[in-house]
Design an enzyme around this catalytic site. Structure first.
Site, PDB file in Angstrom:
ATOM      1  N   HIS A   1      -7.904   1.974   1.872  1.00 57.63           N
ATOM      2  CA  HIS A   1      -7.641   1.330   3.054  1.00 57.63           C
ATOM      3  C   HIS A   1      -8.203   2.470   4.245  1.00 57.63           C
ATOM      4  CE1 HIS A   1      -4.623  -0.944   6.172  1.00 57.63           C
ATOM      5  NE2 HIS A   1      -5.934  -0.617   6.585  1.00 57.63           N
TER       6      HIS A   1
ATOM      7  N   GLU B   1       0.767  -1.281   0.058  1.00 50.32           N
ATOM      8  CA  GLU B   1       0.099  -0.008   0.018  1.00 50.32           C
ATOM      9  C   GLU B   1       0.752   1.259   0.163  1.00 50.32           C
ATOM     10  OE1 GLU B   1      -2.651  -0.542   3.411  1.00 50.32           O
ATOM     11  OE2 GLU B   1      -3.802  -2.091   2.324  1.00 50.32           O
TER      12      GLU B   1
END
Length: 534
Positions: free
Chosen positions: A283, A261
């Protein structure tokens, strides 16, 4: 007196500061400014951080009086827990702060997939009106499979049941009784994948769970099924997911988390972003104002507890540990049982067994041993008793302590018994349980006499030879003294033998009256119990 120093290294909500209260010297530092952080840690007793501040071995070495590191969030990737443990520093986080936010985001992904909301929005925003191109599916009477029936999984089950969905779940650590309480049917993972129209994953990321949904699992799913992951990146094999989506093995996916990420350019995760049957978010599981505030307040409370020497339920290493919500209501019950035990003991305690029987067998109940010791010593030592010093008090007094856990409980879902040996060679036991949806604390046994009485502030316990008229005698004496008996239980093993009476009274009973009644009824045991609030 000098106040303990609490260092706040990142931006936290005003409610966090309020939750700390006036008992600390609160200071601020930019946790990303390494020299400033190391300098400020020199006299800090606690440090509150989010995700940007790194607390590693170097930082811990710079903090000689540090007692607790508090992460206002769930993840602890920026804290060296092993180094903190070696240094004797407690690490706490806020494991429940984001559970509602994560559950609601999961529902958002389910609805977005079912009704194709993001794609329809993008099309309309681009000036197109294609109603027939975005026909969706109802949730009504569909089956959702929840992998991981923990706190978030249980919240999702409740919310999707409101859509009249059938809920099945796979979780090897959940009992069928717990699943039944949630209205969920436990199945194997293969059965879940085969039956479900929507699959949502809520497992921790471990070596065993990494890639747990891969090629073989997608092959078992319906071609009309959707999969959602708002938990941890890597639980789904991203390469296998891309193939399954392209080949039509499944209908779509909702993803909030990724193996890396943000997804690296050219990676499989990045390729997933461009697929038309994928809904993605960056997220956002904990990204609500409410979750952020809960996290800050939660760790502020933990800091207060840690610096006060009390049990810290959300500690992940030293003198604490995560306490399952199913175990948590038992803590005050066991403390009160400890107080009752101490009040009934007529000679010093030499050993204590904390017996936990029933469904709690499936959980970590080590905290209940601490609760029992705290309760036992609360009213019999002069110093303040905490979860931290209670084991030391037992050790200093030569009290051997054991925690015994099994799944056998014949009459109640769970029963907790404190069974001890006294220095005169006698034995003493008290048992309690929690009953009903309101989890009423009840005393259900004393020395193997079976009773069932809610635990209140004031009780009188007496043992005497069973014979007619005894109840009338002590009832009249209490009445004449203006003491109301609010509840009563009488137990005996045989007619004419020993009887146990446990009374709930509205006010404390004068010692002189206790002595008078004990003499009149020739009581073998006569004790007044006053429960200190816990």
């Amino acid at each position: 007196m000098t106040k303990p120093v609490v260092l706040i290294a990142e931006q936290l909500s005003p409610a966090t500061i309020d939750a700390l209260g006036p008992d600390f010297d609160v200071r601020h530092v930019d946790g990303t400014d390494r020299p400033a952080l190391l300098s400020a840690l020199a006299d800090a007793h606690a440090v509150l951080i989010r995700s940007a501040t790194k607390i590693d071995a170097e930082a811990l070495a710079a903090a000689p009086v540090l007692k607790v590191v508090a992460r206002a969030g769930v993840g602890l990737d920026n804290v060296d827990i092993a180094a903190a443990t070696t240094a004797g520093v407690m690490v706490v986080n806020a494991p429940t702060s984001n559970i509602i936010s994560a559950a609601e985001l999961t529902i958002g992904h389910v609805l977005s997939l079912a009704r194709r909301i993001p794609a329809a929005h993008a099309s309309l925003a681009d000036g197109q009106w294609k109603r027939s191109a975005y026909t969706g599916t109802e949730l009504f009477e569909k089956t959702v499979g929840i992998i991981g029936l923990g706190r978030i999984g249980a919240l999702i089950a409740a919310r999707l049941q409101a859509f009249d969905m059938r809920v099945v779940a796979y979780d090897p650590y959940v009992t069928s009784a717990r699943a039944q309480q949630l209205g969920v049917q436990l199945v194997t993972l293969d059965e879940l994948l085969e039956q479900s129209d929507f699959v949502t994953i809520h497992m921790p990321k471990t070596p065993e769970t990494t890639g747990m949904i891969g090629e073989a699992q997608f092959a078992r799913m319906k071609p009309t099924a959707f999969v959602v992951n708002v938990a941890r990146g890597g639980l789904i094999d991203e390469a296998a997911l891309a193939v399954a989506l392209r080949d039509g093995e499944i209908a779509g996916a909702g993803l909030d988390v990724f193996t890396s990420e943000p997804p690296a350019e050219g990676s499989t995760a990045a390729a997933l972003l461009s697929l038309p049957n994928v809904v993605v978010t960056p997220h956002l599981g904990a990204s609500t104002e409410e979750a952020q505030e809960k996290a800050g307040v939660s760790v502020a409370v933990s800091v207060r507890l840690a610096l006060g020497g009390d049990l810290v339920p959300d500690a992940v290493n030293v003198a604490g540990g995560v306490i399952d919500p199913y175990v948590r209501p038992g803590i005050p019950l066991v403390e009160k049982l400890g107080q009752i035990f101490a009040a009934l003991a007529h000679s010093p305690l030499t050993s204590l067994d904390v017996e936990v029987h029933g469904e709690l067998n499936d959980y970590d109940v080590s905290v209940l041993e601490l609760a029992a010791l705290k309760g036992v010593f609360t009213n019999i030592v002069s110093e303040t008793v905490s979860y931290v010093n209670a084991p030391l008090l037992a050790e200093q007094r030569g009290v051997a302590v054991r925690l015994i856990v099994d799944d056998v409980s014949d009459e109640y879902r769970n029963v907790i018994t404190l069974r001890g040996a006294l220095s005169d060679g006698s034995q003493l036991s008290v048992s309690g349980t929690l009953t009903g949806t309101k989890q009423i604390e009840k005393l259900v046994g004393i020395n193997d006499y079976a009773i069932e009485l809610p635990i209140e502030k004031n009780h009188v316990v007496m043992v005497y030879t069973d014979r007619p008229g005894i109840v009338a005698v002590y009832g009249q004496k209490f009445g004449e003294a203006g003491i109301n008996i609010a509840g009563m239980q009488i137990a005996r093993r045989a007619a004419g033998g020993q009887a146990l009476s446990v009374l709930t009274v509205d006010s404390p009973v004068p010692d002189a009256l206790l002595g008078e009644i004990a003499s009149v009824i020739s009581a073998d045991l006569f004790r007044q119990i006053e429960i200190t609030p816990v």
